[in-house]
Design an enzyme around this catalytic site. Structure first.
Site, PDB file in Angstrom:
ATOM      1  N   TYR A 277      30.004 -16.843  21.257  1.00 14.49           N
ATOM      2  CA  TYR A 277      30.308 -18.268  21.427  1.00 14.49           C
ATOM      3  C   TYR A 277      29.378 -18.832  22.489  1.00 14.49           C
ATOM      4  O   TYR A 277      29.115 -18.189  23.513  1.00 14.49           O
ATOM      5  CB  TYR A 277      31.760 -18.465  21.873  1.00 14.49           C
ATOM      6  CG  TYR A 277      32.068 -19.906  22.268  1.00 14.49           C
ATOM      7  CD1 TYR A 277      32.547 -20.805  21.331  1.00 14.49           C
ATOM      8  CD2 TYR A 277      31.859 -20.347  23.575  1.00 14.49           C
ATOM      9  CE1 TYR A 277      32.804 -22.121  21.685  1.00 14.49           C
ATOM     10  CE2 TYR A 277      32.112 -21.662  23.930  1.00 14.49           C
ATOM     11  CZ  TYR A 277      32.585 -22.544  22.980  1.00 14.49           C
ATOM     12  OH  TYR A 277      32.829 -23.850  23.325  1.00 14.49           O
TER      13      TYR A 277
ATOM     14  N   GLU B 112      28.077 -27.204  20.709  1.00 18.63           N
ATOM     15  CA  GLU B 112      28.946 -26.031  20.592  1.00 18.63           C
ATOM     16  C   GLU B 112      28.484 -25.221  19.393  1.00 18.63           C
ATOM     17  O   GLU B 112      28.483 -25.729  18.265  1.00 18.63           O
ATOM     18  CB  GLU B 112      30.414 -26.431  20.435  1.00 18.63           C
ATOM     19  CG  GLU B 112      31.349 -25.220  20.414  1.00 18.63           C
ATOM     20  CD  GLU B 112      32.814 -25.624  20.299  1.00 18.63           C
ATOM     21  OE1 GLU B 112      33.576 -25.338  21.231  1.00 18.63           O
ATOM     22  OE2 GLU B 112      33.188 -26.235  19.269  1.00 18.63           O
TER      23      GLU B 112
END
Length: 397
Positions: free
Chosen positions: A118, A206
């Site tokens: 991530y 993101e």
């Protein structure tokens, strides 16, 4: 301004960030054509069909599927396009899917295992600095990781005077447990990602997941990108990416008439001049036992036309049970605002069916109160903040 995945990836690629390649399709036939083209360009045998909506968790809602042949591409794309996709980040009604991204399969077998990470770039508001947030737990909800295993989330703050330094990119790659070619690839990836974030005037990137492939390439498999609205005047090509179908229709209408409007879930509509006063007004409403139904900043001019436009926008929300107008007359005189409210009320006839509280403070505030009180309309006037709060509580009661 939020972007679709394919649009975010276009921006990333333009700054040298390696991405999972794909082609957008708006119907099943286009999806098959896109799959054929992608196979020619990348050699991929399988294809990932991804719904393009402004929401995360698409896979959980059935919006991401793997197709192993062209027949499955056609069937899956046909079933996803037109569906109302419900994810943890949408309403119960979901969002209608108008297009899909046909993407290459990047989870191919090789010399090493694939790994998912991530990574996001955003502003740390507590320090006023940009930061890279990253974790070894890619492909999962970052909120769940933060709650259950917070030690697996790392952050790297960036000094605005120097930007991202080489040692910081290496530190990120090290904390992700990489070595060799993958380590070098990750440092390049992070450096390009941060450059893309800054130079595209974004408010958030993101990437979940960032993938280490079986041959040690590092790439963005997903991309959630938000561009700062205030910078769109100098990013014309990005402004053209705006998909109004994905946005709140009332907010879109308000923007078109020059009103700063944000839709909320409460029962008291707000009409205010100035963002700071608007925030204080929402606090006032909550203290009075209500919930703000919106944030609406009419700006420095509050004449009859602008007030009427604001009334119409607020009243599109069926949950509104009262409207609080809170204007500070600095640049604009309070008596002119009061007259604008009266004129707008009369122009709208029976369209206004909820109580209205008008609190005007500043230049000619007492004269403004007289205009409201003598109008003969069902409008409650106030001068002090507490007085306005008491009237909100009264009409809601």
């Amino acid at each position: 301004m939020n972007l679709h995945e394919y649009q975010g990836k276009e921006i990333l690629a333009s700054f040298g960030v390696r991405i999972q390649r794909g082609i957008v399709a708006r119907n099943a036939k286009e999806a098959v054509d896109a799959a054929k083209q992608l196979t020619q360009e990348t050699g991929t045998g399988w294809h990932v069909i991804k719904a393009q909506v402004h929401a995360g968790g698409r896979g959980k809602g059935g919006g991401v599927k793997l197709a192993k042949n062209l027949k499955e591409v056609e069937e899956l794309a046909g079933s996803i396009i037109g569906m109302n996709l419900v994810t943890p980040q949408t309403s119960a009604e979901g969002k209608k899917v108008h297009q899909v991204l046909i993407a290459e399969d990047v989870y191919y077998p090789g010399d090493s295992e694939t790994n998912e990470f991530y990574m996001s770039v955003l502003l740390n508001r507590s320090t006023g600095r940009n930061m890279v947030m990253y974790s070894t737990e890619g492909g999962m909800d970052i909120e769940e990781v933060a709650e259950k295993t917070p030690h697996l989330i790392f952050t790297e703050e960036i000094d605005p005077a120097t930007g991202l330094l080489p040692f910081q990119a290496r530190k990120i790659a090290f904390n992700l447990g990489l070595s060799g070619t993958a380590f070098k690839e990750m440092t390049k990836f992070v450096t390009a990602l941060y450059k893309a974030y800054v130079e595209s005037d974004s408010s958030m990137f993101e990437i979940n997941p960032v993938l280490k492939t079986s041959d040690d390439k590092i790439m963005a498999v997903d991309a959630k990108v938000s561009i700062d609205d205030n910078a769109l005047y100098r990013r014309k090509s990005y402004a053209e990416m705006r998909d109004l179908r994905e946005e709140n229709p009332i907010e879109v209408e308000a923007r078109e008439v020059g009103l700063n409007y944000v839709d909320l879930d409460g029962n008291v509509g707000c009409m205010v001049n100035g963002a700071g006063l608007a925030m204080a007004t929402m606090d006032l409403i909550k203290m009075a036992g209500g919930e703000p139904a919106n944030f609406l900043d009419v700006g420095g001019t509050a004449d009859a036309k602008r007030v009427e436009e604001a009334f119409r926008i607020i009243l599109k929300d069926p949950n509104v049970k009262a409207i609080l107008i809170n204007i500070f007359g600095g640049i604009v005189r309070c008596d002119r605002v009061a007259q604008g409210v009266v004129d707008a009320y009369k122009n709208m006839g029976d369209a206004i069916k909820v109580p209205i509280i008008v609190r005007l403070q500043g230049t000619n505030a007492e004269l403004a109160k007289e205009i409201i009180d003598n109008s003969g309309l069902a409008v409650h006037s106030a001068v002090q903040f507490q007085e306005a709060a008491d009237k909100v509580k009264e009409v809601l009661g």
